[in-house]
Design a protein around this motif. Structure first.
Motif, PDB file in Angstrom:
ATOM      1  N   LEU A  94       0.833  -1.202   0.000  1.00 51.95           N
ATOM      2  CA  LEU A  94       0.000   0.000   0.000  1.00 51.95           C
ATOM      3  C   LEU A  94       0.869   1.254   0.000  1.00 51.95           C
ATOM      4  O   LEU A  94       1.916   1.289   0.668  1.00 51.95           O
ATOM      5  CB  LEU A  94      -0.914   0.006   1.226  1.00 51.95           C
ATOM      6  CG  LEU A  94      -1.978  -1.102   1.307  1.00 51.95           C
ATOM      7  CD1 LEU A  94      -2.680  -1.052   2.652  1.00 51.95           C
ATOM      8  CD2 LEU A  94      -2.989  -0.968   0.178  1.00 51.95           C
ATOM      9  N   PRO A  95       0.456   2.279  -0.743  1.00 44.98           N
ATOM     10  CA  PRO A  95       1.222   3.545  -0.738  1.00 44.98           C
ATOM     11  C   PRO A  95       1.372   4.111   0.666  1.00 44.98           C
ATOM     12  O   PRO A  95       2.403   4.697   1.004  1.00 44.98           O
ATOM     13  CB  PRO A  95       0.384   4.459  -1.627  1.00 44.98           C
ATOM     14  CG  PRO A  95      -0.418   3.545  -2.478  1.00 44.98           C
ATOM     15  CD  PRO A  95      -0.693   2.342  -1.628  1.00 44.98           C
ATOM     16  N   LYS A  96       0.340   3.889   1.484  1.00 36.11           N
ATOM     17  CA  LYS A  96       0.377   4.355   2.869  1.00 36.11           C
ATOM     18  C   LYS A  96      -0.191   3.242   3.746  1.00 36.11           C
ATOM     19  O   LYS A  96      -1.329   2.818   3.557  1.00 36.11           O
ATOM     20  CB  LYS A  96      -0.460   5.623   3.031  1.00 36.11           C
ATOM     21  CG  LYS A  96      -0.459   6.180   4.457  1.00 36.11           C
ATOM     22  CD  LYS A  96      -1.328   7.424   4.556  1.00 36.11           C
ATOM     23  CE  LYS A  96      -1.367   7.946   5.984  1.00 36.11           C
ATOM     24  NZ  LYS A  96      -2.242   9.147   6.107  1.00 36.11           N
ATOM     25  N   THR A  97       0.599   2.733   4.666  1.00 41.18           N
ATOM     26  CA  THR A  97       0.112   1.650   5.526  1.00 41.18           C
ATOM     27  C   THR A  97      -0.982   2.164   6.456  1.00 41.18           C
ATOM     28  O   THR A  97      -1.070   3.365   6.736  1.00 41.18           O
ATOM     29  CB  THR A  97       1.260   1.060   6.366  1.00 41.18           C
ATOM     30  OG1 THR A  97       1.796   2.083   7.208  1.00 41.18           O
ATOM     31  CG2 THR A  97       2.346   0.504   5.473  1.00 41.18           C
ATOM     32  N   ILE A  98      -1.808   1.236   6.926  1.00 41.16           N
ATOM     33  CA  ILE A  98      -2.933   1.586   7.797  1.00 41.16           C
ATOM     34  C   ILE A  98      -2.632   1.052   9.193  1.00 41.16           C
ATOM     35  O   ILE A  98      -2.707  -0.155   9.441  1.00 41.16           O
ATOM     36  CB  ILE A  98      -4.236   0.982   7.260  1.00 41.16           C
ATOM     37  CG1 ILE A  98      -4.475   1.459   5.815  1.00 41.16           C
ATOM     38  CG2 ILE A  98      -5.414   1.333   8.156  1.00 41.16           C
ATOM     39  CD1 ILE A  98      -5.627   0.766   5.124  1.00 41.16           C
ATOM     40  N   PRO A  99      -2.264   1.914  10.139  1.00 44.94           N
ATOM     41  CA  PRO A  99      -1.850   1.459  11.466  1.00 44.94           C
ATOM     42  C   PRO A  99      -3.031   0.984  12.310  1.00 44.94           C
ATOM     43  O   PRO A  99      -4.185   1.343  12.048  1.00 44.94           O
ATOM     44  CB  PRO A  99      -1.223   2.718  12.073  1.00 44.94           C
ATOM     45  CG  PRO A  99      -1.965   3.843  11.410  1.00 44.94           C
ATOM     46  CD  PRO A  99      -2.215   3.380   9.999  1.00 44.94           C
ATOM     47  N   PHE A 100      -2.694   0.194  13.326  1.00 49.80           N
ATOM     48  CA  PHE A 100      -3.734  -0.275  14.241  1.00 49.80           C
ATOM     49  C   PHE A 100      -4.375   0.916  14.947  1.00 49.80           C
ATOM     50  O   PHE A 100      -5.593   0.980  15.119  1.00 49.80           O
ATOM     51  CB  PHE A 100      -3.130  -1.230  15.269  1.00 49.80           C
ATOM     52  CG  PHE A 100      -4.169  -1.902  16.126  1.00 49.80           C
ATOM     53  CD1 PHE A 100      -4.798  -3.056  15.701  1.00 49.80           C
ATOM     54  CD2 PHE A 100      -4.515  -1.371  17.369  1.00 49.80           C
ATOM     55  CE1 PHE A 100      -5.757  -3.678  16.488  1.00 49.80           C
ATOM     56  CE2 PHE A 100      -5.469  -1.981  18.168  1.00 49.80           C
ATOM     57  CZ  PHE A 100      -6.097  -3.146  17.729  1.00 49.80           C
ATOM     58  N   GLY A 101      -3.564   1.874  15.337  1.00 47.81           N
ATOM     59  CA  GLY A 101      -4.081   3.102  15.933  1.00 47.81           C
ATOM     60  C   GLY A 101      -4.938   2.873  17.160  1.00 47.81           C
ATOM     61  O   GLY A 101      -4.580   2.108  18.058  1.00 47.81           O
ATOM     62  N   ASP A 102      -6.130   3.480  17.152  1.00 50.55           N
ATOM     63  CA  ASP A 102      -7.015   3.408  18.312  1.00 50.55           C
ATOM     64  C   ASP A 102      -8.122   2.371  18.127  1.00 50.55           C
ATOM     65  O   ASP A 102      -9.199   2.487  18.723  1.00 50.55           O
ATOM     66  CB  ASP A 102      -7.628   4.777  18.597  1.00 50.55           C
ATOM     67  CG  ASP A 102      -8.406   5.319  17.388  1.00 50.55           C
ATOM     68  OD1 ASP A 102      -8.300   4.715  16.300  1.00 50.55           O
ATOM     69  OD2 ASP A 102      -9.107   6.335  17.550  1.00 50.55           O
ATOM     70  N   ALA A 103      -7.855   1.366  17.305  1.00 48.18           N
ATOM     71  CA  ALA A 103      -8.843   0.297  17.128  1.00 48.18           C
ATOM     72  C   ALA A 103      -9.026  -0.456  18.439  1.00 48.18           C
ATOM     73  O   ALA A 103      -8.129  -0.489  19.284  1.00 48.18           O
ATOM     74  CB  ALA A 103      -8.389  -0.653  16.021  1.00 48.18           C
ATOM     75  N   PRO A 104     -10.194  -1.065  18.650  1.00 46.62           N
ATOM     76  CA  PRO A 104     -10.449  -1.805  19.891  1.00 46.62           C
ATOM     77  C   PRO A 104      -9.447  -2.936  20.068  1.00 46.62           C
ATOM     78  O   PRO A 104      -8.992  -3.550  19.100  1.00 46.62           O
ATOM     79  CB  PRO A 104     -11.874  -2.346  19.695  1.00 46.62           C
ATOM     80  CG  PRO A 104     -12.477  -1.491  18.644  1.00 46.62           C
ATOM     81  CD  PRO A 104     -11.359  -1.077  17.741  1.00 46.62           C
ATOM     82  N   SER A 105      -9.097  -3.233  21.303  1.00 47.62           N
ATOM     83  CA  SER A 105      -8.187  -4.341  21.598  1.00 47.62           C
ATOM     84  C   SER A 105      -8.748  -5.642  21.029  1.00 47.62           C
ATOM     85  O   SER A 105      -9.934  -5.939  21.172  1.00 47.62           O
ATOM     86  CB  SER A 105      -8.011  -4.464  23.113  1.00 47.62           C
ATOM     87  OG  SER A 105      -7.217  -5.575  23.434  1.00 47.62           O
ATOM     88  N   GLY A 106      -7.909  -6.401  20.354  1.00 47.67           N
ATOM     89  CA  GLY A 106      -8.350  -7.675  19.774  1.00 47.67           C
ATOM     90  C   GLY A 106      -9.035  -7.544  18.433  1.00 47.67           C
ATOM     91  O   GLY A 106      -9.529  -8.539  17.895  1.00 47.67           O
ATOM     92  N   ALA A 107      -9.063  -6.343  17.870  1.00 47.03           N
ATOM     93  CA  ALA A 107      -9.796  -6.113  16.623  1.00 47.03           C
ATOM     94  C   ALA A 107      -9.253  -6.925  15.457  1.00 47.03           C
ATOM     95  O   ALA A 107      -9.984  -7.226  14.518  1.00 47.03           O
ATOM     96  CB  ALA A 107      -9.777  -4.623  16.266  1.00 47.03           C
ATOM     97  N   MET A 108      -7.962  -7.289  15.507  1.00 49.46           N
ATOM     98  CA  MET A 108      -7.383  -8.033  14.396  1.00 49.46           C
ATOM     99  C   MET A 108      -6.873  -9.413  14.815  1.00 49.46           C
ATOM    100  O   MET A 108      -5.885  -9.921  14.314  1.00 49.46           O
ATOM    101  CB  MET A 108      -6.252  -7.234  13.744  1.00 49.46           C
ATOM    102  CG  MET A 108      -6.714  -6.100  12.858  1.00 49.46           C
ATOM    103  SD  MET A 108      -7.947  -6.595  11.602  1.00 49.46           S
ATOM    104  CE  MET A 108      -7.118  -7.949  10.789  1.00 49.46           C
ATOM    105  N   GLN A 109      -7.596 -10.042  15.720  1.00 52.07           N
ATOM    106  CA  GLN A 109      -7.228 -11.396  16.124  1.00 52.07           C
ATOM    107  C   GLN A 109      -7.725 -12.437  15.126  1.00 52.07           C
ATOM    108  O   GLN A 109      -7.334 -13.605  15.195  1.00 52.07           O
ATOM    109  CB  GLN A 109      -7.766 -11.704  17.518  1.00 52.07           C
ATOM    110  CG  GLN A 109      -7.042 -10.927  18.604  1.00 52.07           C
ATOM    111  CD  GLN A 109      -7.513 -11.289  19.989  1.00 52.07           C
ATOM    112  OE1 GLN A 109      -8.505 -11.998  20.170  1.00 52.07           O
ATOM    113  NE2 GLN A 109      -6.797 -10.800  20.988  1.00 52.07           N
TER     114      GLN A 109
END
Length: 306
Positions: free
Chosen positions: A270-285
């Motif tokens: 991606l031209p610009k990566t998308i950080p986890f940031g302030d996503a809820p804990s466990g959002a990408m499990q």
């Protein structure tokens, strides 16, 4: 809808995890589920000194730590002798599935055809890796013999899921019209065409980048017909969505209801990566579904998991 049927499952040792003998009324065949460490309990049964077909099943772990079935399909004039030889000569298998005829109706021509047909089905389903080194050609049977042998096969295939064997049946993806009729498609304008998968460093490099594929994931039925893109979220310390690939097709992976996603070409950074940031804990499990347009606009993972 398939016709209902009744099975009889006999457990000689009284242990449900041990040897199981499966048959049904008005069928001349019988199936055996034999854990390798229980072979000694069943090998001296007189009927196993007769012709039959068998499947040896084990498991292997691939490069990214995912377990997948391995199978060997064979036929023999004497089931006992052949499995005894495989107990000595083949290391991979953990369980044997055996089929014989209770009225001694199977001969070499029948078992050779059954072996050939089972190999074709396993190759087509792509739910295991076959240990068979040579793919035989179709044996010659006269029309009436083939009809009878195919009927025997149909009963075998009907019993196998009950015996814990799914490697001969490909999981099917319903067409959009079928999904819509079943009420499984999202409403117009809400179709999720992109799946975001979490990836460890080793798996990401080996599969997503070098193999142009991602496997052993569960894909929700209601989304399968719409998926066109797959994106990789690299876990900590990167903690960001970094790459995307266009999906060519999905195919069943193993016998556990999971899938392999095959890309049309190499993944693109991606031209610009998308950080986890302030996503809820466990959002990408686990896998998350979104849209390509949402990915283009996202400032953080939180924008993808709304």
């Amino acid at each position: 809808m398939a016709n209902a049927f009744t099975l009889r499952i006999y457990v000689p040792s009284g242990d449900p995890e041990g040897v199981r003998i499966v048959d049904r009324m008005n069928w001349t065949g019988r199936g055996y589920v034999v854990p390798r460490d229980r072979w000694i309990e069943v090998k001296n049964r007189a009927e196993l000194a007769n012709p039959g077909v068998y499947i040896l099943i084990g498991y292997e772990t691939d490069e990214i730590g995912v377990e997948r079935p391995v199978a060997y399909i064979g036929q023999t004039d004497n089931v006992k002798t052949r499995i005894e030889n495989h107990d000595i000569g083949k290391e991979f298998w953990e369980q044997a599935i055996l089929f014989i005829s209770t009225n001694y109706g199977l001969n070499r021509a029948h078992t050779t055809w059954l072996e050939w047909e089972l190999i074709q089905r396993a190759l087509s389903a792509r739910r295991c890796r076959l240990e068979n080194k040579i793919e035989p050609g179709e044996p010659n049977l006269i029309e009436s013999e083939k009809a009878d042998t195919r009927a025997f096969l149909n009963e075998m295939v009907r019993l196998m899921p009950v015996m814990g064997v799914q490697i001969f049946e490909a999981a099917k993806t319903a067409a959009p019209a079928e999904l819509a009729a079943a009420g499984l498609l999202p409403a117009i304008g809400e179709s999720k065409d992109l799946i975001v998968v979490p990836a460890q460093k080793e798996g990401f490099e080996h599969a997503f980048i070098n193999q142009n594929a991602w496997w052993s994931i569960r894909v929700a039925e209601k989304h399968r017909a719409n998926l066109k893109w797959i994106a990789a979220y690299q876990v900590s310390p990167i903690a960001a969505v970094t790459h995307i690939a266009e999906i060519d097709h999905l195919e069943p992976y193993g016998d556990t209801g999971k899938w392999k996603v095959v890309f049309k070409g190499p993944a693109i950074k991606l031209p610009k990566t998308i950080p986890f940031g302030d996503a809820p804990s466990g959002a990408m499990q686990g896998p998350r579904y979104t849209t390509y347009s949402a990915l283009q606009k996202a400032q953080s993972v939180k924008d993808l998991v709304k």
